[in-house]
Design a protein around this motif. Structure first.
Motif, PDB file in Angstrom:
ATOM      1  N   LEU A 163       0.981  -1.041  -0.046  1.00 21.17           N
ATOM      2  CA  LEU A 163       0.000   0.183  -0.018  1.00 21.17           C
ATOM      3  C   LEU A 163       0.850   1.125  -0.071  1.00 21.17           C
ATOM      4  CD1 LEU A 163      -2.663  -1.051   2.805  1.00 21.17           C
ATOM      5  CD2 LEU A 163      -2.301  -1.801   0.450  1.00 21.17           C
ATOM      6  N   ARG A 164       0.819   2.020  -1.105  1.00 21.56           N
ATOM      7  CA  ARG A 164       1.360   3.219  -1.054  1.00 21.56           C
ATOM      8  C   ARG A 164       0.702   4.454  -0.501  1.00 21.56           C
ATOM      9  NH1 ARG A 164       4.028   4.172  -6.912  1.00 21.56           N
ATOM     10  NH2 ARG A 164       5.375   2.485  -5.922  1.00 21.56           N
ATOM     11  N   PHE A 165       1.322   5.403   0.045  1.00 23.20           N
ATOM     12  CA  PHE A 165       1.020   6.680   0.616  1.00 23.20           C
ATOM     13  C   PHE A 165       1.889   7.782   0.212  1.00 23.20           C
ATOM     14  CE2 PHE A 165      -0.419   3.274   3.363  1.00 23.20           C
ATOM     15  CZ  PHE A 165      -1.644   3.326   3.599  1.00 23.20           C
ATOM     16  N   ALA A 166       1.360   9.175   0.019  1.00 20.92           N
ATOM     17  CA  ALA A 166       2.163  10.155  -0.554  1.00 20.92           C
ATOM     18  C   ALA A 166       3.094  10.782   0.251  1.00 20.92           C
ATOM     19  CB  ALA A 166       1.097  11.230  -0.966  1.00 20.92           C
ATOM     20  N   ASP A 167       2.735  10.795   1.666  1.00 17.94           N
ATOM     21  CA  ASP A 167       3.751  11.256   2.683  1.00 17.94           C
ATOM     22  C   ASP A 167       3.882  10.552   3.905  1.00 17.94           C
ATOM     23  OD1 ASP A 167       1.886  12.258   4.564  1.00 17.94           O
ATOM     24  OD2 ASP A 167       1.072  13.633   2.967  1.00 17.94           O
ATOM     25  N   PRO A 168       5.125  10.797   4.685  1.00 14.75           N
ATOM     26  CA  PRO A 168       5.350   9.879   6.012  1.00 14.75           C
ATOM     27  C   PRO A 168       3.981  10.073   6.849  1.00 14.75           C
ATOM     28  CG  PRO A 168       6.899  11.665   5.638  1.00 14.75           C
ATOM     29  CD  PRO A 168       5.954  11.695   4.575  1.00 14.75           C
ATOM     30  N   LEU A 171       1.332   7.713   6.165  1.00 13.35           N
ATOM     31  CA  LEU A 171       1.826   6.467   6.330  1.00 13.35           C
ATOM     32  C   LEU A 171       1.745   6.012   7.685  1.00 13.35           C
ATOM     33  CD1 LEU A 171       3.436   3.757   5.336  1.00 13.35           C
ATOM     34  CD2 LEU A 171       5.562   5.015   5.946  1.00 13.35           C
ATOM     35  N   GLU A 172       2.167   6.985   8.881  1.00 13.18           N
ATOM     36  CA  GLU A 172       1.928   6.783  10.139  1.00 13.18           C
ATOM     37  C   GLU A 172       0.783   6.589  10.579  1.00 13.18           C
ATOM     38  OE1 GLU A 172       4.650   6.015  12.342  1.00 13.18           O
ATOM     39  OE2 GLU A 172       5.925   6.194  10.632  1.00 13.18           O
ATOM     40  N   SER A 173      -0.074   7.442  10.300  1.00 18.25           N
ATOM     41  CA  SER A 173      -1.505   7.233  10.651  1.00 18.25           C
ATOM     42  C   SER A 173      -2.207   6.027  10.078  1.00 18.25           C
ATOM     43  CB  SER A 173      -2.470   8.350  10.079  1.00 18.25           C
ATOM     44  OG  SER A 173      -1.885   9.509  10.317  1.00 18.25           O
ATOM     45  N   ALA A 174      -1.781   5.627   8.873  1.00 18.91           N
ATOM     46  CA  ALA A 174      -2.289   4.512   8.258  1.00 18.91           C
ATOM     47  C   ALA A 174      -1.943   3.369   9.159  1.00 18.91           C
ATOM     48  CB  ALA A 174      -2.078   4.210   6.912  1.00 18.91           C
ATOM     49  N   LEU A 175      -0.578   3.192   9.487  1.00 16.14           N
ATOM     50  CA  LEU A 175       0.149   1.979  10.226  1.00 16.14           C
ATOM     51  C   LEU A 175      -0.506   1.850  11.356  1.00 16.14           C
ATOM     52  CD1 LEU A 175       2.379  -0.060  10.422  1.00 16.14           C
ATOM     53  CD2 LEU A 175       3.897   2.022  11.253  1.00 16.14           C
ATOM     54  N   GLU A 176      -0.747   2.989  12.208  1.00 12.15           N
ATOM     55  CA  GLU A 176      -1.498   2.874  13.395  1.00 12.15           C
ATOM     56  C   GLU A 176      -2.826   2.226  13.291  1.00 12.15           C
ATOM     57  OE1 GLU A 176       0.130   3.184  16.383  1.00 12.15           O
ATOM     58  OE2 GLU A 176       1.874   3.466  15.095  1.00 12.15           O
ATOM     59  N   ALA A 177      -3.744   3.002  12.387  1.00 11.96           N
ATOM     60  CA  ALA A 177      -5.110   2.292  12.123  1.00 11.96           C
ATOM     61  C   ALA A 177      -4.940   1.152  11.754  1.00 11.96           C
ATOM     62  CB  ALA A 177      -5.591   3.228  11.020  1.00 11.96           C
ATOM     63  N   ALA A 178      -4.207   0.383  10.898  1.00  8.60           N
ATOM     64  CA  ALA A 178      -4.194  -0.862  10.473  1.00  8.60           C
ATOM     65  C   ALA A 178      -3.720  -1.916  11.582  1.00  8.60           C
ATOM     66  CB  ALA A 178      -3.179  -1.036   9.117  1.00  8.60           C
ATOM     67  N   GLY A 182      -7.914  -5.296  13.325  1.00 13.08           N
ATOM     68  CA  GLY A 182      -7.424  -6.629  13.161  1.00 13.08           C
ATOM     69  C   GLY A 182      -8.408  -7.358  12.393  1.00 13.08           C
ATOM     70  N   ALA A 183      -9.857  -6.873  12.137  1.00 13.62           N
ATOM     71  CA  ALA A 183     -10.842  -7.336  11.342  1.00 13.62           C
ATOM     72  C   ALA A 183     -10.315  -7.301   9.839  1.00 13.62           C
ATOM     73  CB  ALA A 183     -12.229  -6.736  11.621  1.00 13.62           C
ATOM     74  N   LEU A 184      -9.672  -6.160   9.640  1.00 11.05           N
ATOM     75  CA  LEU A 184      -9.200  -5.708   8.077  1.00 11.05           C
ATOM     76  C   LEU A 184      -7.913  -6.786   7.773  1.00 11.05           C
ATOM     77  CD1 LEU A 184     -10.257  -4.586   5.482  1.00 11.05           C
ATOM     78  CD2 LEU A 184      -9.149  -2.570   6.431  1.00 11.05           C
ATOM     79  N   PHE A 185      -6.948  -6.597   8.614  1.00  9.58           N
ATOM     80  CA  PHE A 185      -5.612  -6.835   8.309  1.00  9.58           C
ATOM     81  C   PHE A 185      -5.228  -8.042   9.234  1.00  9.58           C
ATOM     82  CE2 PHE A 185      -5.832  -2.560   7.418  1.00  9.58           C
ATOM     83  CZ  PHE A 185      -5.498  -2.528   6.035  1.00  9.58           C
ATOM     84  N   GLU A 186      -4.473  -9.045   8.712  1.00 13.71           N
ATOM     85  CA  GLU A 186      -3.726 -10.129   9.519  1.00 13.71           C
ATOM     86  C   GLU A 186      -2.358  -9.666   9.907  1.00 13.71           C
ATOM     87  OE1 GLU A 186      -3.915 -13.925   7.361  1.00 13.71           O
ATOM     88  OE2 GLU A 186      -6.029 -14.202   7.966  1.00 13.71           O
ATOM     89  N   PHE A 187      -1.703  -8.868   9.008  1.00 11.25           N
ATOM     90  CA  PHE A 187      -0.287  -8.538   9.277  1.00 11.25           C
ATOM     91  C   PHE A 187      -0.087  -6.984   8.499  1.00 11.25           C
ATOM     92  CE2 PHE A 187       3.950  -8.020   7.030  1.00 11.25           C
ATOM     93  CZ  PHE A 187       4.691  -8.363   8.000  1.00 11.25           C
ATOM     94  N   VAL A 188       0.929  -6.247   9.418  1.00 10.77           N
ATOM     95  CA  VAL A 188       1.179  -5.100   8.792  1.00 10.77           C
ATOM     96  C   VAL A 188       2.244  -4.548   9.227  1.00 10.77           C
ATOM     97  CG1 VAL A 188       0.556  -2.479   9.169  1.00 10.77           C
ATOM     98  CG2 VAL A 188      -1.405  -4.211   9.328  1.00 10.77           C
ATOM     99  N   ALA A 189       3.268  -4.148   8.163  1.00 10.18           N
ATOM    100  CA  ALA A 189       4.473  -3.535   8.681  1.00 10.18           C
ATOM    101  C   ALA A 189       4.917  -2.566   7.394  1.00 10.18           C
ATOM    102  CB  ALA A 189       5.604  -4.886   8.316  1.00 10.18           C
ATOM    103  N   ALA A 190       5.725  -1.602   7.930  1.00  7.89           N
ATOM    104  CA  ALA A 190       6.075  -0.465   7.275  1.00  7.89           C
ATOM    105  C   ALA A 190       7.431  -1.015   6.526  1.00  7.89           C
ATOM    106  CB  ALA A 190       6.456   0.701   8.133  1.00  7.89           C
ATOM    107  N   GLU A 191       7.680  -0.407   5.161  1.00  8.50           N
ATOM    108  CA  GLU A 191       8.737  -0.814   4.695  1.00  8.50           C
ATOM    109  C   GLU A 191       9.814   0.096   4.970  1.00  8.50           C
ATOM    110  OE1 GLU A 191       8.657  -0.920   0.143  1.00  8.50           O
ATOM    111  OE2 GLU A 191       7.747  -2.693   0.151  1.00  8.50           O
TER     112      GLU A 191
END
Length: 191
Positions: A163-168, A171-178, A182-191
């Motif tokens: 998943l690509r985001f335009a600014d950091p 990205l940080e907001s999406a990482l915390e929300a993801a 737990g109902a939408l994602f099984e695994f989440v990690a920043a590149e």
């Protein structure tokens, strides 16, 4: 001598006197032989009647030969050297190859603005995620819209999406929300 030869020799009057008499004796008793002889004689008579028109045929043939001789002669087999033909084929092939390399290949070699190779570093910020099996398209679209993100790759062999985001900040907001969802994602990690 077989039966057909004997019939033919009789009609042509080529049998010896003794063979002729023997043939005529058999002819008197054999109706099939008599019928074959009648057919052969009728064919011969018909041919001799048509033969009288043979002079007309020879005149027609002579006329045809005269017209053929008067016509402009053309070679039935024009034997140009094969080298000339081969040179023509080679020249056309060379022109086609040059046209391909100088006209067509540059058109294909242009890279579109949005195209990036796998080895190229991305200037955007990326999350790697595995969606849960129960995730719906509507939930995924709502999450991406909320953080102005897009799917830039996937799924991999293990089901990993990028998943690509335009600014950091996004990205940080999406990482915390993801991580919290737990109902939408099984695994989440920043590149």
């Amino acid at each position: 001598m077989d039966r057909e030869d004997e019939l033919l020799f009789y009609v042509q009057n080529r049998l010896s006197e003794r063979d002729r008499e023997a043939f005529e004796e058999r002819l008197a008793t054999d109706q099939i032989l008599a019928a074959e002889l009648a057919v052969l004689q009728a064919a011969r008579n018909n041919f001799t009647e048509k033969k009288s028109g043979a002079s007309e045929l020879s005149v027609g043939w002579a006329d045809l030969e005269g017209r053929m001789d008067a016509a402009q002669p053309t070679a039935a087999n024009d034997n140009h050297p094969i080298r000339l033909g081969l040179l023509q084929v080679a020249a056309v092939s060379a022109i086609a190859v040059m046209a391909w390399h100088f006209v067509a290949v540059p058109q294909f070699a242009k890279t579109p603005d949005a195209f990036e190779t796998v080895s190229q570093e991305s200037d955007a910020h990326v999350l790697q995620v595995i969606f849960s099996p129960d995730a719906t398209l509507a939930e995924t679209a709502a999450f991406l819209t909320q953080f102005d993100g897009s799917i830039s790759g996937g799924p991999s062999a293990v089901g990993l999406y990028r998943l690509r985001f335009a600014d950091p900040e996004q990205l940080e907001s999406a990482l915390e929300a993801a991580k919290a969802n737990g109902a939408l994602f099984e695994f989440v990690a920043a590149e």
